[in-house]
Motif scaffolding. Structure first.
Motif, PDB file in Angstrom:
ATOM      1  N   CYS A 142       0.851  -1.185   0.000  1.00 39.06           N
ATOM      2  CA  CYS A 142       0.000   0.000   0.000  1.00 39.06           C
ATOM      3  C   CYS A 142       0.892   1.241   0.000  1.00 39.06           C
ATOM      4  O   CYS A 142       1.879   1.299   0.737  1.00 39.06           O
ATOM      5  CB  CYS A 142      -0.880  -0.044   1.246  1.00 39.06           C
ATOM      6  N   CYS A 182       0.707   2.705   3.896  1.00 46.30           N
ATOM      7  CA  CYS A 182       1.159   1.954   5.079  1.00 46.30           C
ATOM      8  C   CYS A 182       2.082   0.798   4.723  1.00 46.30           C
ATOM      9  O   CYS A 182       2.619   0.149   5.601  1.00 46.30           O
ATOM     10  CB  CYS A 182      -0.024   1.448   5.879  1.00 46.30           C
ATOM     11  N   CYS A 224      -4.667   0.472   0.621  1.00 43.84           N
ATOM     12  CA  CYS A 224      -5.359  -0.625   1.305  1.00 43.84           C
ATOM     13  C   CYS A 224      -6.627  -0.111   1.991  1.00 43.84           C
ATOM     14  O   CYS A 224      -6.843   1.091   2.129  1.00 43.84           O
ATOM     15  CB  CYS A 224      -4.433  -1.317   2.301  1.00 43.84           C
ATOM     16  N   CYS A 232      -6.145   2.201   5.062  1.00 43.61           N
ATOM     17  CA  CYS A 232      -5.726   3.561   4.717  1.00 43.61           C
ATOM     18  C   CYS A 232      -6.861   4.353   4.077  1.00 43.61           C
ATOM     19  O   CYS A 232      -6.916   5.571   4.204  1.00 43.61           O
ATOM     20  CB  CYS A 232      -4.493   3.513   3.824  1.00 43.61           C
TER      21      CYS A 232
HETATM   22 ZN   LIG Z   1      -2.447   1.031   3.734  1.00 44.01          ZN
END
Ligand SMILES: [Zn+2]
Ligand SMILES: [Zn+2]
Length: 263
Positions: A54, A57, A78, A81
């Motif tokens: 991602c 993150c 993701c 997030c």
């Molecule tokens: Zn993420």
């Protein structure tokens, strides 16, 4: 001097001497050896390096249900997030945490290594963890010259006296040296005791966790307008680094990033 793998202690063919490394005073960043010089071939194969994830993150996305992954102009985002983004948009705020990068997947091997470091006090592993972060950042093409300060997640005073050292702080100090950026241990303060899993709802728990840290009022001038890198050992839910980032942003930090050894 036997040349042993840092992890399994089996003899390994290449030359590496802990005595030579540990007697370095002061520490020299050019002497943090590359990954393959710490490990035997079997252990190097266990180290599950995270190469992509991602954009925010760095969660590995290859095994994730694609319905929960969002394509953006910058890359894939993701599910967690996407929720963070909603939370920030609702508050009209800039990103809490600009991004996280994690080096190793938290498999049994990594778990054992971190447990040895954190709970069994094998302090020399800090050199290995600092080396993997340095190597990962280099491979990811991260411009570390853009970072103004490096800091670490502070421990509660209870944990600190129980453990004797802040494991993330030791790694962060070495990482800062390898990047030639200043390290600061005093930017964040922990509020109250370390959070235990509570029975509150997820949202309430999240809001509570986000108040875990305060920016240190004595460091106000150092935080304002700075790009700050927070170092921690493990990224699990991301709540800890987000809480740290939120405190730093509230103190006026321009950008906050995190680097975690595992996730
Ligand atoms: Zn993420
Ligand atoms: Zn080994």
């Amino acid at each position: 001097m036997p040349k042993r793998c840092l992890v399994c202690q089996h003899e390994r063919p290449h030359v590496f001497s802990w005595t030579a490394l540990l007697s370095l005073a002061p520490f020299r960043r050019d002497l943090l050896p590359p990954l393959h010089e710490w490990l035997c071939a079997a252990c190097e194969a266990e180290a599950d390096w995270i190469g992509t994830g991602c954009i925010r993150c760095f969660r590995p996305l290859e095994h994730m249900d694609q319905r929960y992954v969002k394509e953006t102009e910058q890359g894939l985002l993701c599910y967690d997030c996407q929720r963070w983004l909603e939370w920030e948009n609702k508050r009209g705020a800039s990103p809490v945490l600009d991004w996280n990068r994690s080096v190793l997947r938290y498999n049994a091997w990594t778990q054992e290594l971190i447990a040895r470091y954190k709970f069994r006090g094998d302090e020399r592993l800090k050199y290995f963890f600092a080396a993997v972060i340095r190597e990962h950042a280099r491979q990811q093409g991260i411009d570390t010259g853009q970072i103004d300060l490096v800091t670490a997640i502070p421990l509660s005073s209870g944990r600190l006296s129980e453990r004797g050292f802040n494991q993330s702080g030791l790694i962060a100090r070495l990482v800062a040296e390898t990047w030639q950026r200043p390290y600061r241990s005093d930017l964040l303060q922990r509020q109250g005791a370390e959070e235990k899993q509570s029975k509150k709802g997820k949202q309430a728990r999240m809001e509570k966790i986000l108040t875990m840290f305060l920016n240190n009022p004595a460091c106000q001038a150092d935080i304002i307008n700075k790009r700050i890198m927070v170092i921690d050992d493990i990224y699990t839910t991301g709540a800890t680094v987000h809480a740290a980032a939120l405190a730093l942003k509230r103190g006026g930090a321009k950008q906050v990033f995190s680097y975690t050894v595992a996730r």
